[in-house]
Design a protein around this motif. Structure first.
Motif, PDB file in Angstrom:
ATOM      1  N   ILE A 213    -135.025 -30.745 -77.382  1.00  0.00           N
ATOM      2  CA  ILE A 213    -135.655 -29.543 -77.926  1.00  0.00           C
ATOM      3  C   ILE A 213    -134.826 -29.105 -79.125  1.00  0.00           C
ATOM      4  O   ILE A 213    -133.604 -28.967 -79.026  1.00  0.00           O
ATOM      5  N   LYS A 214    -135.489 -28.909 -80.262  1.00  0.00           N
ATOM      6  CA  LYS A 214    -134.823 -28.463 -81.492  1.00  0.00           C
ATOM      7  C   LYS A 214    -135.470 -27.158 -81.921  1.00  0.00           C
ATOM      8  O   LYS A 214    -136.585 -27.157 -82.448  1.00  0.00           O
ATOM      9  N   LEU A 215    -134.764 -26.075 -81.705  1.00  0.00           N
ATOM     10  CA  LEU A 215    -135.317 -24.742 -81.978  1.00  0.00           C
ATOM     11  C   LEU A 215    -135.331 -24.406 -83.467  1.00  0.00           C
ATOM     12  O   LEU A 215    -134.432 -24.786 -84.209  1.00  0.00           O
ATOM     13  N   SER A 216    -136.341 -23.641 -83.855  1.00  0.00           N
ATOM     14  CA  SER A 216    -136.387 -23.080 -85.206  1.00  0.00           C
ATOM     15  C   SER A 216    -135.557 -21.798 -85.218  1.00  0.00           C
ATOM     16  O   SER A 216    -135.052 -21.354 -84.180  1.00  0.00           O
ATOM     17  N   ASP A 217    -135.464 -21.174 -86.384  1.00  0.00           N
ATOM     18  CA  ASP A 217    -134.743 -19.904 -86.507  1.00  0.00           C
ATOM     19  C   ASP A 217    -135.421 -18.766 -85.745  1.00  0.00           C
ATOM     20  O   ASP A 217    -134.816 -17.728 -85.513  1.00  0.00           O
ATOM     21  N   GLU A 218    -136.683 -18.969 -85.373  1.00  0.00           N
ATOM     22  CA  GLU A 218    -137.427 -17.921 -84.662  1.00  0.00           C
ATOM     23  C   GLU A 218    -136.957 -17.751 -83.220  1.00  0.00           C
ATOM     24  O   GLU A 218    -137.292 -16.769 -82.569  1.00  0.00           O
ATOM     25  N   HIS A 219    -136.197 -18.741 -82.711  1.00  0.00           N
ATOM     26  CA  HIS A 219    -135.765 -18.700 -81.317  1.00  0.00           C
ATOM     27  C   HIS A 219    -134.269 -18.952 -81.221  1.00  0.00           C
ATOM     28  O   HIS A 219    -133.697 -19.678 -82.016  1.00  0.00           O
ATOM     29  N   GLN A 220    -133.651 -18.324 -80.203  1.00  0.00           N
ATOM     30  CA  GLN A 220    -132.206 -18.442 -80.058  1.00  0.00           C
ATOM     31  C   GLN A 220    -131.786 -19.351 -78.911  1.00  0.00           C
ATOM     32  O   GLN A 220    -130.670 -19.855 -78.906  1.00  0.00           O
ATOM     33  N   THR A 221    -132.665 -19.573 -77.955  1.00  0.00           N
ATOM     34  CA  THR A 221    -132.349 -20.484 -76.864  1.00  0.00           C
ATOM     35  C   THR A 221    -133.641 -20.888 -76.163  1.00  0.00           C
ATOM     36  O   THR A 221    -134.705 -20.340 -76.433  1.00  0.00           O
ATOM     37  N   PHE A 222    -133.520 -21.857 -75.262  1.00  0.00           N
ATOM     38  CA  PHE A 222    -134.656 -22.296 -74.469  1.00  0.00           C
ATOM     39  C   PHE A 222    -134.183 -22.606 -73.062  1.00  0.00           C
ATOM     40  O   PHE A 222    -132.988 -22.804 -72.820  1.00  0.00           O
ATOM     41  N   ARG A 223    -135.143 -22.668 -72.145  1.00  0.00           N
ATOM     42  CA  ARG A 223    -134.832 -23.056 -70.767  1.00  0.00           C
ATOM     43  C   ARG A 223    -136.017 -23.812 -70.184  1.00  0.00           C
ATOM     44  O   ARG A 223    -137.167 -23.516 -70.492  1.00  0.00           O
ATOM     45  N   TRP A 224    -135.702 -24.764 -69.310  1.00  0.00           N
ATOM     46  CA  TRP A 224    -136.689 -25.410 -68.463  1.00  0.00           C
ATOM     47  C   TRP A 224    -136.624 -24.682 -67.128  1.00  0.00           C
ATOM     48  O   TRP A 224    -135.545 -24.606 -66.522  1.00  0.00           O
ATOM     49  N   LEU A 225    -137.750 -24.156 -66.654  1.00  0.00           N
ATOM     50  CA  LEU A 225    -137.743 -23.266 -65.495  1.00  0.00           C
ATOM     51  C   LEU A 225    -138.856 -23.592 -64.508  1.00  0.00           C
ATOM     52  O   LEU A 225    -139.960 -23.993 -64.907  1.00  0.00           O
ATOM     53  N   SER A 226    -138.578 -23.346 -63.233  1.00  0.00           N
ATOM     54  CA  SER A 226    -139.637 -23.421 -62.225  1.00  0.00           C
ATOM     55  C   SER A 226    -140.650 -22.317 -62.541  1.00  0.00           C
ATOM     56  O   SER A 226    -140.358 -21.389 -63.309  1.00  0.00           O
ATOM     57  N   VAL A 227    -141.818 -22.389 -61.939  1.00  0.00           N
ATOM     58  CA  VAL A 227    -142.838 -21.374 -62.214  1.00  0.00           C
ATOM     59  C   VAL A 227    -142.331 -19.984 -61.817  1.00  0.00           C
ATOM     60  O   VAL A 227    -142.591 -18.999 -62.524  1.00  0.00           O
ATOM     61  N   GLU A 228    -141.589 -19.894 -60.719  1.00  0.00           N
ATOM     62  CA  GLU A 228    -141.071 -18.585 -60.283  1.00  0.00           C
ATOM     63  C   GLU A 228    -140.075 -18.026 -61.299  1.00  0.00           C
ATOM     64  O   GLU A 228    -140.130 -16.851 -61.663  1.00  0.00           O
ATOM     65  N   GLU A 229    -139.148 -18.893 -61.741  1.00  0.00           N
ATOM     66  CA  GLU A 229    -138.150 -18.456 -62.735  1.00  0.00           C
ATOM     67  C   GLU A 229    -138.824 -18.100 -64.062  1.00  0.00           C
ATOM     68  O   GLU A 229    -138.460 -17.115 -64.706  1.00  0.00           O
TER      69      GLU A 229
END
Length: 147
Positions: free
Chosen positions: A107-123
């Protein structure tokens, strides 16, 4: 005038090592914005002139998360349209569901985002503070589970 945005609810299926009979864990990709209230959302953005909705979703996913269309498959049969108010104006957001082909896709984020996560549906539902987004994630999970 109605604002319009499109995006992809991106997910992956993680298989437990050594447990071939266990069902895969479904994880959703959420991006945290680097502006405003730093909310969490799947990649999405406004439709550019001359674009159709799916083209917008594909372009925005590449711009915001670095995922090219060769990195995922868009699933047939799932399309979620949400309408809500932003600054007292109606906004329509349309999402398709896309599964990454490789669990380790970068995952390569643009300047519009500061981080990312892969999450279960609950999370994911805990981080996605808007009820419409929570419902879309739960519906997407149900759709994936029934395939």
């Amino acid at each position: 005038m109605t604002l319009r945005a499109c995006g992809l609810i991106v997910f992956r299926r993680l298989h437990a090592v050594g447990f071939a009979s266990a069902p895969p864990q479904i994880q959703f990709l959420l991006l945290q914005t680097s502006y405003g209230q730093h909310h969490w959302t799947p990649p999405k953005g406004h439709v550019d002139p001359g674009e159709d909705d799916l083209q917008t979703a594909l372009r925005e996913t590449e711009e915001e998360a670095g995922l090219k269309s060769k990195d995922f498959n868009v699933l047939d049969g799932y399309k979620k349209e949400m309408i809500y108010k932003v600054n007292n104006k109606p906004k329509t957001v349309i999402y398709w569901l896309a599964e990454v082909k490789d669990d380790n896709t970068e995952i390569k984020l643009s300047d519009e985002h500061q981080t990312f996560r892969w999450l279960s549906v609950e999370e994911a539902c805990k981080l996605a503070k808007y009820q419409e987004m929570q419902e879309a994630l739960r519906e997407a999970h149900q759709f994936i589970s029934n395939k």
